[in-house]
Scaffold this active site. Sequence first.
Site, PDB file in Angstrom:
ATOM      1  N   ASP A   1      -9.158  -4.611  -5.415  1.00 15.78           N
ATOM      2  CA  ASP A   1      -8.595  -3.920  -4.255  1.00 15.78           C
ATOM      3  C   ASP A   1      -9.399  -2.650  -3.986  1.00 15.78           C
ATOM      4  OD1 ASP A   1      -6.979  -2.356  -2.480  1.00 15.78           O
ATOM      5  OD2 ASP A   1      -5.218  -3.480  -3.120  1.00 15.78           O
TER       6      ASP A   1
ATOM      7  N   HIS B   1      -7.280  -5.981   0.041  1.00 16.36           N
ATOM      8  CA  HIS B   1      -6.147  -5.059  -0.048  1.00 16.36           C
ATOM      9  C   HIS B   1      -4.887  -5.783   0.384  1.00 16.36           C
ATOM     10  CE1 HIS B   1      -4.031  -1.349  -0.242  1.00 16.36           C
ATOM     11  NE2 HIS B   1      -3.917  -1.166   1.059  1.00 16.36           N
TER      12      HIS B   1
ATOM     13  N   SER C   1       0.821  -1.202   0.000  1.00 20.25           N
ATOM     14  CA  SER C   1       0.000   0.000   0.000  1.00 20.25           C
ATOM     15  C   SER C   1       0.862   1.261   0.000  1.00 20.25           C
ATOM     16  CB  SER C   1      -0.949  -0.059   1.202  1.00 20.25           C
ATOM     17  OG  SER C   1      -1.989   0.869   1.079  1.00 20.25           O
TER      18      SER C   1
END
Length: 510
Positions: free
Chosen positions: A450, A477, A232
Amino acid sequence: MRSRLRLPNRSRRLTTGLAAAATLLLAGCTPAAPGSGADADLGAYLGQELDWGGCAGTATSAADAELFANPALECASVEVPLDYDTPAGARARVALLRLPATGEAEGSLLINPGGPGGSGTGLVASTVPLWQASRVGERFDIVGFDPRGTGSSTPALDCYTDEEYDAGDGPRFGAVYDITSAEQAVELAQRCTDGSGGVANLVNAGSTNVVRDMDIMRAVLGDDQLTYLGYSYGSELGAMYATTYPEKVRAIVLDGAVAPDLTASRFRLSQFKGLQARFDDVAALCAESPDCVLGTDPAAANDRLHEIVRPLIETQAPTAGGRAANVWDVYLGISGGLYAEAKWPEVISALTALEAGRTDEALALRAGFPDLDTSIAVRCMDWPRLAPAEHTALAREIGQVAPMFDLDVFTGGNYHSECEAWPAPPTRAEPWLADAEGLPKPLVVSTTGDPATPHEGGIAMAQALGASLLTVDGKQHGAYLLGGSECVDDVVDTYLLDLETPPADARCSL
């Protein structure tokens, strides 16, 4: 809301209390570029010897203390310049947690879990069994770090206490932060300055400095080249490192990659759009039951959600723990539950409880979000500042692309940027990804569904870096190690261990 990794069920059974599991949230000068004269003064930092020991004194919460008590773990800290323009001045400390390789170590794998504000020490401590069973954990020391201002690193970045946030006294995040005047923006900047020990501590928190800290970590860990895994927001750090220090890269994995081709505002919009798509999936799942709390018509689920949460706008609801929960708390919880398909039944259960006046389940869903104060500080030093009219327009547009958030309390005000009165300008350019020519080939892992870093961003990241792309069919995610996919794990393991990239059409599923 911040960009960060949230752990799916498989790992969360191993990670009770993990608080570092990201999403969108939310007079200094730009640091000297690496390779400039300032870097010549870093010798004392690059030559440090780490004093590895037990982790008992590293934890900052009771939950982490339990995890960090694992005798397999070792902890240390590395000194870095607080301000790279004055490396002989004040110093910061970055906390490290290491799980030594189960075999003969060939180097270190440095890990960031996302955020900004996610704790890498917490992520590694919570996933010890997964690493001990992996091929990578056999040949590499697994090292998590808390970026400056995060977790056990110092100086800490603090704006409001936990008690003040629980009471609703700190900034609250819906579509944007609920800052509706210049005076509130000034108050936030002053609180963050005072709570963080001064302007210098606050304004040196941006990603540009974190990337330079990573190079010092690489050196003191004894690695000529960096082997890195970033989830991320951690993908931003990895991509920035690769383009800043291309000759010092061995292997870089970017999982749940942030789009490098979007402005900060467009990126936030893409994330809200992704959250809405996953809420639509939850509504469809819920509608399979005749007594669904969201109703049996998924098209009406947004309105039904608004009915359920609207009482919390005016009146906070008590929880079993004694604190009161408001509509901002509940929406963070719902958003957190959308990060992994395995959590969707818990979202439905939390909404059912909310309708009955119970908020504890919704609060539990938001427990994995990173540190809010650190996230604000980092993004205020990373992202351009929007004028009030632009910020207000952004809130309105979020309500349009993600109607689940289209409540007047989130999108109906006149908003000011949380960074409007910050004591220094951003230190990161936009676009934030520099020229990527001459890089060793990174690996981007991107999941098609996602909700926080949409798949289009992963495609753009791979194109910008000339990287290999592993497409993962699924709706959560982050995928590697935590997604339960042998296909994903095998591809990433092979890359990290042998530097073999997958074919151009590589595809796995969760």
